[in-house]
Design an enzyme around this catalytic site. Structure first.
Site, PDB file in Angstrom:
ATOM      1  N   VAL A  13       0.825  -1.201   0.000  1.00 31.18           N
ATOM      2  CA  VAL A  13       0.000   0.000   0.000  1.00 31.18           C
ATOM      3  C   VAL A  13       0.865   1.261   0.000  1.00 31.18           C
ATOM      4  CG1 VAL A  13      -1.713   1.307   1.355  1.00 31.18           C
ATOM      5  CG2 VAL A  13      -1.955  -1.169   1.088  1.00 31.18           C
ATOM      6  N   SER A  14       2.077   1.145   0.541  1.00 32.98           N
ATOM      7  CA  SER A  14       2.998   2.280   0.631  1.00 32.98           C
ATOM      8  C   SER A  14       3.670   2.546  -0.707  1.00 32.98           C
ATOM      9  CB  SER A  14       4.073   1.988   1.684  1.00 32.98           C
ATOM     10  OG  SER A  14       5.183   2.835   1.533  1.00 32.98           O
TER      11      SER A  14
END
Length: 217
Positions: A13-14
């Site tokens: 997600v980062s």
């Protein structure tokens, strides 16, 4: 040279974490992915803090050498394992790559973060016009960098591209309009053929879905 013990502590997600992994994929260096779920605060586990006291993602462990910060990881991997074009040895060409990397770390990514993180973590449901203008200003600069260049730092793909791809695809999956930036649109089509691009896109979609569900429709 054996690379079997290179570990990348990663969370898809980062976008910075995806930037480091995308760099590894484009360079062609195999890494063992160790998932650190930021949403579950796994970065605060004692075992991870022993590896990285700053407890941030991504973190690279190359046979006991530990480094964090996504762009530093990308440059390290490119220097050690990559071909010259990915992070040029020529000082002037490298300086252009570095400038683009610092543009991402100082302007593009922080402006994307300023929009998305309050929506994810602080209950914000609308994007302020000021934040929209600031991000579009950065996108205008990126569009100018690509004017006459196939890639963001010249004629060859570099670690500057992998960093910026990860940042940009995150906000695109939120639904950002880039119809006014023709050079960026063309560049993104070229990026789609890079190793690891689809993998990056999957993480960007996950990020985008988290942001969009909290936005006022």
């Amino acid at each position: 040279m054996s690379t079997s013990t290179i570990k990348l502590y990663h969370f898809s997600v980062s976008s910075p974490s995806r930037g480091a992994l995308l760099a590894a994929r484009v360079i062609g260096v195999p890494v063992e992915i160790v998932i650190i779920d930021l949403m579950k605060k796994e970065q605060l586990n004692e075992s991870f803090i022993k590896i990285n006291p700053q407890h941030c993602i991504p973190t690279l462990d190359d046979n006991g050498f530990v480094i964090w910060e996504s762009r530093a990881i990308a440059c390290y991997l490119a220097d050690k394992y990559g071909k010259d074009a990915i992070y040029p040895k020529d000082l002037q060409r490298r300086a252009v790559v570095n400038q683009r990397l610092y543009f991402d770390s100082s302007f593009l990514y922080p402006r994307i973060r300023a929009i998305c993180y309050p929506i994810i973590f602080e209950g914000v449901t609308e994007i302020k016009d000021k934040l929209k203008d600031e991000l579009n200003n950065s996108l205008d600069f990126l569009n100018q960098f690509l004017d006459g260049n196939k890639w963001v730092a010249g004629d060859h793909v570099t670690v500057a591209d992998t960093a910026i791809i990860a940042s940009l695809t995150s906000i695109l999956e939120v639904g950002w309009d880039i119809s006014n930036f023709s050079n960026i649109q063309r560049w993104l089509k070229d990026c789609a053929s890079l190793p690891g691009y689809e993998e990056n896109l999957e993480g960007a979609k996950s990020f985008g879905s988290i942001v969009k569900k909290n936005l006022k429709q």
